[in-house]
Design a protein around this motif. Structure first.
Motif, PDB file in Angstrom:
ATOM      1  N   ARG A  24      33.831 -48.050  81.779  1.00  0.00           N
ATOM      2  CA  ARG A  24      32.513 -48.051  81.487  1.00  0.00           C
ATOM      3  C   ARG A  24      31.732 -49.132  82.146  1.00  0.00           C
ATOM      4  O   ARG A  24      30.843 -49.160  82.839  1.00  0.00           O
ATOM      5  N   ALA A  25      32.693 -50.275  82.313  1.00  0.00           N
ATOM      6  CA  ALA A  25      31.998 -51.259  83.095  1.00  0.00           C
ATOM      7  C   ALA A  25      31.876 -51.113  84.651  1.00  0.00           C
ATOM      8  O   ALA A  25      31.096 -51.469  85.182  1.00  0.00           O
ATOM      9  N   ALA A  26      32.835 -50.271  85.120  1.00  0.00           N
ATOM     10  CA  ALA A  26      32.713 -50.261  86.540  1.00  0.00           C
ATOM     11  C   ALA A  26      31.699 -49.215  86.648  1.00  0.00           C
ATOM     12  O   ALA A  26      30.956 -49.400  87.756  1.00  0.00           O
ATOM     13  N   LEU A  27      31.329 -48.249  85.979  1.00  0.00           N
ATOM     14  CA  LEU A  27      30.202 -47.372  86.236  1.00  0.00           C
ATOM     15  C   LEU A  27      28.876 -47.992  85.885  1.00  0.00           C
ATOM     16  O   LEU A  27      28.135 -47.923  86.864  1.00  0.00           O
ATOM     17  N   ILE A  28      28.905 -48.809  85.011  1.00  0.00           N
ATOM     18  CA  ILE A  28      27.695 -49.839  85.105  1.00  0.00           C
ATOM     19  C   ILE A  28      27.440 -50.604  86.051  1.00  0.00           C
ATOM     20  O   ILE A  28      26.174 -50.636  86.620  1.00  0.00           O
ATOM     21  N   SER A  29      28.524 -51.152  86.612  1.00  0.00           N
ATOM     22  CA  SER A  29      28.331 -52.073  87.742  1.00  0.00           C
ATOM     23  C   SER A  29      27.889 -51.248  89.010  1.00  0.00           C
ATOM     24  O   SER A  29      27.081 -51.488  89.821  1.00  0.00           O
ATOM     25  N   LYS A  30      28.210 -49.770  89.028  1.00  0.00           N
ATOM     26  CA  LYS A  30      27.725 -49.165  90.246  1.00  0.00           C
ATOM     27  C   LYS A  30      26.549 -48.574  89.907  1.00  0.00           C
ATOM     28  O   LYS A  30      25.799 -48.686  90.835  1.00  0.00           O
ATOM     29  N   LEU A  31      26.060 -48.349  88.954  1.00  0.00           N
ATOM     30  CA  LEU A  31      24.651 -48.188  88.421  1.00  0.00           C
ATOM     31  C   LEU A  31      23.913 -49.113  88.805  1.00  0.00           C
ATOM     32  O   LEU A  31      22.561 -48.914  89.103  1.00  0.00           O
ATOM     33  N   ARG A  32      24.386 -50.386  88.608  1.00  0.00           N
ATOM     34  CA  ARG A  32      23.300 -51.747  88.725  1.00  0.00           C
ATOM     35  C   ARG A  32      23.158 -51.670  90.282  1.00  0.00           C
ATOM     36  O   ARG A  32      22.423 -52.666  90.611  1.00  0.00           O
ATOM     37  N   GLY A  33      24.144 -51.168  91.009  1.00  0.00           N
ATOM     38  CA  GLY A  33      24.032 -51.552  92.391  1.00  0.00           C
ATOM     39  C   GLY A  33      23.332 -50.594  93.271  1.00  0.00           C
ATOM     40  O   GLY A  33      22.436 -49.809  92.809  1.00  0.00           O
TER      41      GLY A  33
END
Length: 135
Positions: A24-33
């Protein structure tokens, strides 16, 4: 531009973490990028598989899982709203805003589902009084 896009996709499409919190953290990071949306496909598929597996875990697992999904839904809505607010083609911005609105609707529905599951669990644990004749 195509080689740069391919490089971005390969870089951002690293292996999915086994730990759901890390995924989830990795996906949120990608979504914010600025990762291209196609780079999110593997992450989304892995999380969807975990969603299906959660159904067998009962109400506590469903409640925990819904709570875990809320930040993803919020990040997804914010990403699409942010991309829609950037300049560019009006029809593309409208489509991005539409996806953001749909993600926001799912976020609200998930909050309501979390409330319902929590309330149902509380109701099932409530003290039951026997219905009998009046004293």
């Amino acid at each position: 531009m195509l080689p740069n896009l391919q490089t971005l996709i390969q870089r951002d499409n690293a292996a999915i973490a086994a730990d759901p919190a890390e995924a989830r953290a990795a996906l949120i990071s990608k979504l914010r990028g600025e990762a291209p949306y196609i780079a999110l496909k593997a992450d989304m598929q892995a999380l969807a598989e975990r969603n299906r597996a959660t159904l067998a875990g009962g109400s506590q697992a469903v409640r925990a899982h819904l709570a875990d999904q809320l930040p993803l839904l919020e990040a997804l809505a914010l990403r699409f709203f942010n991309d829609a607010a950037k300049g560019g083609n009006a029809s593309a911005r409208q489509a991005l805003a539409g996806v953001g609105l749909n993600a926001q609707k799912v976020l609200i529905a998930s909050l309501l589902a979390l409330h319902k599951v929590t309330q149902d669990e509380m109701d099932s644990n409530a003290l039951r009084l026997p219905h009998g004749q009046a004293d």
